[in-house]
Design a protein around this motif. Sequence first.
Motif, PDB file in Angstrom:
ATOM      1  N   GLU A   1       0.827  -1.206   0.000  1.00 33.40           N
ATOM      2  CA  GLU A   1       0.000   0.000   0.000  1.00 33.40           C
ATOM      3  C   GLU A   1       0.867   1.265   0.000  1.00 33.40           C
ATOM      4  OE1 GLU A   1      -3.904   1.953   2.230  1.00 33.40           O
ATOM      5  OE2 GLU A   1      -3.058   0.059   2.985  1.00 33.40           O
ATOM      6  N   VAL A   2       1.957   1.254   0.748  1.00 30.94           N
ATOM      7  CA  VAL A   2       2.868   2.403   0.728  1.00 30.94           C
ATOM      8  C   VAL A   2       3.434   2.604  -0.674  1.00 30.94           C
ATOM      9  CG1 VAL A   2       5.085   3.298   1.553  1.00 30.94           C
ATOM     10  CG2 VAL A   2       3.465   2.321   3.176  1.00 30.94           C
ATOM     11  N   CYS A   3       3.818   1.512  -1.334  1.00 26.95           N
ATOM     12  CA  CYS A   3       4.344   1.617  -2.701  1.00 26.95           C
ATOM     13  C   CYS A   3       3.285   2.151  -3.661  1.00 26.95           C
ATOM     14  CB  CYS A   3       4.865   0.261  -3.174  1.00 26.95           C
ATOM     15  SG  CYS A   3       6.333  -0.299  -2.278  1.00 26.95           S
ATOM     16  N   GLU A   4       2.032   1.742  -3.458  1.00 22.34           N
ATOM     17  CA  GLU A   4       0.940   2.258  -4.291  1.00 22.34           C
ATOM     18  C   GLU A   4       0.760   3.761  -4.080  1.00 22.34           C
ATOM     19  OE1 GLU A   4      -1.859  -1.771  -4.523  1.00 22.34           O
ATOM     20  OE2 GLU A   4      -2.167  -0.310  -2.911  1.00 22.34           O
TER      21      GLU A   4
ATOM     22  N   HIS B   1       3.706   8.008 -15.580  1.00 23.98           N
ATOM     23  CA  HIS B   1       4.203   6.746 -16.104  1.00 23.98           C
ATOM     24  C   HIS B   1       4.045   5.641 -15.054  1.00 23.98           C
ATOM     25  CE1 HIS B   1       7.413   9.067 -14.123  1.00 23.98           C
ATOM     26  NE2 HIS B   1       7.816   7.896 -13.635  1.00 23.98           N
ATOM     27  N   ALA B   2       4.181   4.391 -15.488  1.00 19.71           N
ATOM     28  CA  ALA B   2       4.135   3.259 -14.562  1.00 19.71           C
ATOM     29  C   ALA B   2       5.322   3.347 -13.606  1.00 19.71           C
ATOM     30  CB  ALA B   2       4.175   1.944 -15.340  1.00 19.71           C
ATOM     31  N   LYS B   3       5.046   3.181 -12.296  1.00 16.66           N
ATOM     32  CA  LYS B   3       6.091   3.304 -11.281  1.00 16.66           C
ATOM     33  C   LYS B   3       6.073   2.116 -10.341  1.00 16.66           C
ATOM     34  CE  LYS B   3       5.023   8.215 -11.042  1.00 16.66           C
ATOM     35  NZ  LYS B   3       4.299   9.150 -10.185  1.00 16.66           N
ATOM     36  N   LYS B   4       7.233   1.842  -9.793  1.00 14.21           N
ATOM     37  CA  LYS B   4       7.365   0.861  -8.723  1.00 14.21           C
ATOM     38  C   LYS B   4       8.284   1.442  -7.652  1.00 14.21           C
ATOM     39  CE  LYS B   4       6.522  -3.352 -11.425  1.00 14.21           C
ATOM     40  NZ  LYS B   4       7.000  -4.730 -11.717  1.00 14.21           N
ATOM     41  N   SER B   5       8.249   0.833  -6.456  1.00 16.40           N
ATOM     42  CA  SER B   5       9.067   1.304  -5.338  1.00 16.40           C
ATOM     43  C   SER B   5       9.722   0.141  -4.631  1.00 16.40           C
ATOM     44  CB  SER B   5       8.206   2.078  -4.319  1.00 16.40           C
ATOM     45  OG  SER B   5       7.704   3.280  -4.849  1.00 16.40           O
ATOM     46  N   ALA B   6      10.770   0.445  -3.902  1.00 20.79           N
ATOM     47  CA  ALA B   6      11.376  -0.470  -2.938  1.00 20.79           C
ATOM     48  C   ALA B   6      11.594   0.323  -1.662  1.00 20.79           C
ATOM     49  CB  ALA B   6      12.702  -1.024  -3.462  1.00 20.79           C
ATOM     50  N   LEU B   7      11.330  -0.315  -0.514  1.00 20.63           N
ATOM     51  CA  LEU B   7      11.378   0.380   0.770  1.00 20.63           C
ATOM     52  C   LEU B   7      12.610  -0.033   1.569  1.00 20.63           C
ATOM     53  CD1 LEU B   7       7.618   0.151   1.834  1.00 20.63           C
ATOM     54  CD2 LEU B   7       8.746   1.843   0.363  1.00 20.63           C
TER      55      LEU B   7
ATOM     56  N   ILE C   1      13.193   8.764  -7.603  1.00 18.25           N
ATOM     57  CA  ILE C   1      13.096   9.752  -6.535  1.00 18.25           C
ATOM     58  C   ILE C   1      13.311   9.033  -5.213  1.00 18.25           C
ATOM     59  CG2 ILE C   1      10.566   9.562  -6.478  1.00 18.25           C
ATOM     60  CD1 ILE C   1      10.484  12.550  -5.749  1.00 18.25           C
ATOM     61  N   THR C   2      14.181   9.590  -4.361  1.00 21.28           N
ATOM     62  CA  THR C   2      14.428   8.993  -3.053  1.00 21.28           C
ATOM     63  C   THR C   2      13.724   9.811  -1.987  1.00 21.28           C
ATOM     64  OG1 THR C   2      16.495  10.245  -2.751  1.00 21.28           O
ATOM     65  CG2 THR C   2      16.657   8.050  -3.753  1.00 21.28           C
ATOM     66  N   THR C   3      13.096   9.109  -1.047  1.00 16.60           N
ATOM     67  CA  THR C   3      12.350   9.765   0.023  1.00 16.60           C
ATOM     68  C   THR C   3      12.669   9.101   1.356  1.00 16.60           C
ATOM     69  OG1 THR C   3      10.445   8.333  -0.461  1.00 16.60           O
ATOM     70  CG2 THR C   3      10.432  10.532  -1.422  1.00 16.60           C
TER      71      THR C   3
ATOM     72  N   VAL D   1      12.819   4.194  -2.609  1.00 18.26           N
ATOM     73  CA  VAL D   1      13.198   4.574  -3.966  1.00 18.26           C
ATOM     74  C   VAL D   1      11.986   4.297  -4.841  1.00 18.26           C
ATOM     75  CG1 VAL D   1      14.773   4.253  -5.901  1.00 18.26           C
ATOM     76  CG2 VAL D   1      15.585   3.866  -3.554  1.00 18.26           C
ATOM     77  N   THR D   2      11.527   5.317  -5.546  1.00 10.27           N
ATOM     78  CA  THR D   2      10.364   5.188  -6.425  1.00 10.27           C
ATOM     79  C   THR D   2      10.783   5.641  -7.816  1.00 10.27           C
ATOM     80  OG1 THR D   2       8.875   5.675  -4.582  1.00 10.27           O
ATOM     81  CG2 THR D   2       7.972   5.910  -6.811  1.00 10.27           C
ATOM     82  N   GLY D   3      10.337   4.923  -8.846  1.00 14.98           N
ATOM     83  CA  GLY D   3      10.712   5.361 -10.176  1.00 14.98           C
ATOM     84  C   GLY D   3      10.072   4.582 -11.284  1.00 14.98           C
ATOM     85  N   ARG D   4      10.520   4.876 -12.475  1.00 15.16           N
ATOM     86  CA  ARG D   4       9.981   4.234 -13.665  1.00 15.16           C
ATOM     87  C   ARG D   4      10.073   2.719 -13.516  1.00 15.16           C
ATOM     88  NH1 ARG D   4       9.095   8.050 -17.491  1.00 15.16           N
ATOM     89  NH2 ARG D   4      10.134  10.059 -17.148  1.00 15.16           N
ATOM     90  N   ALA D   5       8.981   2.042 -13.821  1.00  9.51           N
ATOM     91  CA  ALA D   5       8.894   0.609 -13.573  1.00  9.51           C
ATOM     92  C   ALA D   5      10.020  -0.159 -14.258  1.00  9.51           C
ATOM     93  CB  ALA D   5       7.536   0.089 -14.021  1.00  9.51           C
TER      94      ALA D   5
END
Length: 449
Positions: A109-112, A122-128, A290-292, A305-309
């Motif tokens: 849910e956080v990644c969403e 654009h389509a994005k994915k994240s890693a925590l 993008i880093t948060t 880290v969130t970015g282009r899939a």
Amino acid sequence: MTATTGGPSLPQERRVVTAIPGPKSQELQARRSAAVAAGVGSVLPVFTTRAGGGVVEDVDGNSLIDFGSGIAVTSVGNSAEAVVRRASAQLAAFTHSCFMVTPYEGYVEVCEKLAELTPGDHAKKSALFNSGAEAVENAVKIARAYTRRQAVVVFDHGYHGRTNLTMALTAKNMPYKHSFGPFAPEVYRVPVAYPYRWLTGPERCAEEASAQAIDMIGKQIGAENVAAIVIEPLLGEGGFIEPAKGFLPRIAEFAKANGIVFVADEIQSGFCRTGQWFACEDEGIVPDLITTAKGIAGGLPLSAVTGRAEIMDAAHSGGLGGTYGGNPVACAAALGAIETMRELDLNAKARHIEEVMKPRLLELREKYEVIGDVRGRGAMLAIELVRPGSKEPAPDTTAALAKACHSEGLLVLTTGTYGNVMRFLPPLVIGEELLNEGLDILEGALAGL
């Protein structure tokens, strides 16, 4: 349930009842000196018992106006209701399973939410992960995996963390890098558009700085060897430097034209801090990654880290992760923080803080020659202090000003490559009366220098 801050249970007032630090804090400081490594410093050795809204209360009963937010972490306030509610429920359910062992919905849910909130459609994915430095280090790993290149470009005055790679990325030696080398290789530093200190003046800053940076990349590294360009859209530890308008778009365009991953480090500037969800939105920048961290989870350790899939998927399965990365309690807190940001419209509150603070700071600059520059956006503002009649940095004056503010119950932080910048990072839920009282204390401290 409506998202609220943790502030109402704590009187929103400054209260100084002892010297700062008081006797109980001094006793704890003695214990700390005996048990905690000397390399771990503190801005102000008062020991916190409670915090909320715009104040921090210490063990001696002093209540300080908070212009620091734990370095931009408690933007939603300390112990914000939605953060506490969601984190407490998760704490009672389970504290850990490791997402790499048995996953859980909160991480997803956080990644969403990150895909929804970060710039670009654009389509994005994240890693925590756990910390800002860890996020930056993984962004570099991902960029290298995607491009099959090694070089990383960073900028003068940039700060990206304290791990070995991120120390290499960070510009300032003391206290971040001194005596800790050797550092990771294939890191190259180029100029940033620092309007106040650009030799030919702020008007030519963006064009000249971007041209110099691009020329250096081409001649000294080769664009075809660069995996990533990493930059803070509003530089934090380097002195709250807002790059001259036009600089970031030029660098982003250069990255795109040369197949370089453009990484926006929004660890300090993200999550409503500048009056927008992310500082890079000010000039319409859509980063590849993008880093948060910091403001993401209301005080609990979490980063992303969130970015282009297609870029995020470049790392092989098992190549990203960590035992605690995306901890379920931290993820619950992040969902509570985002809920609070939306329900209280903290972007608007950050803009209002700027409307209250910046005119006062500009007035102080006209009145006190020691203030050379006022800059920043939203609730990420700063003054740069110099020797009167020059632009020579005045770190001693800055330290004295901070000490004077602390003694009167105003918690402020200093920063900057030259140690001569006072930064203001109040919680976004702070009341206007506290803001103005804090500015009154600052003015009194300036008058007493």
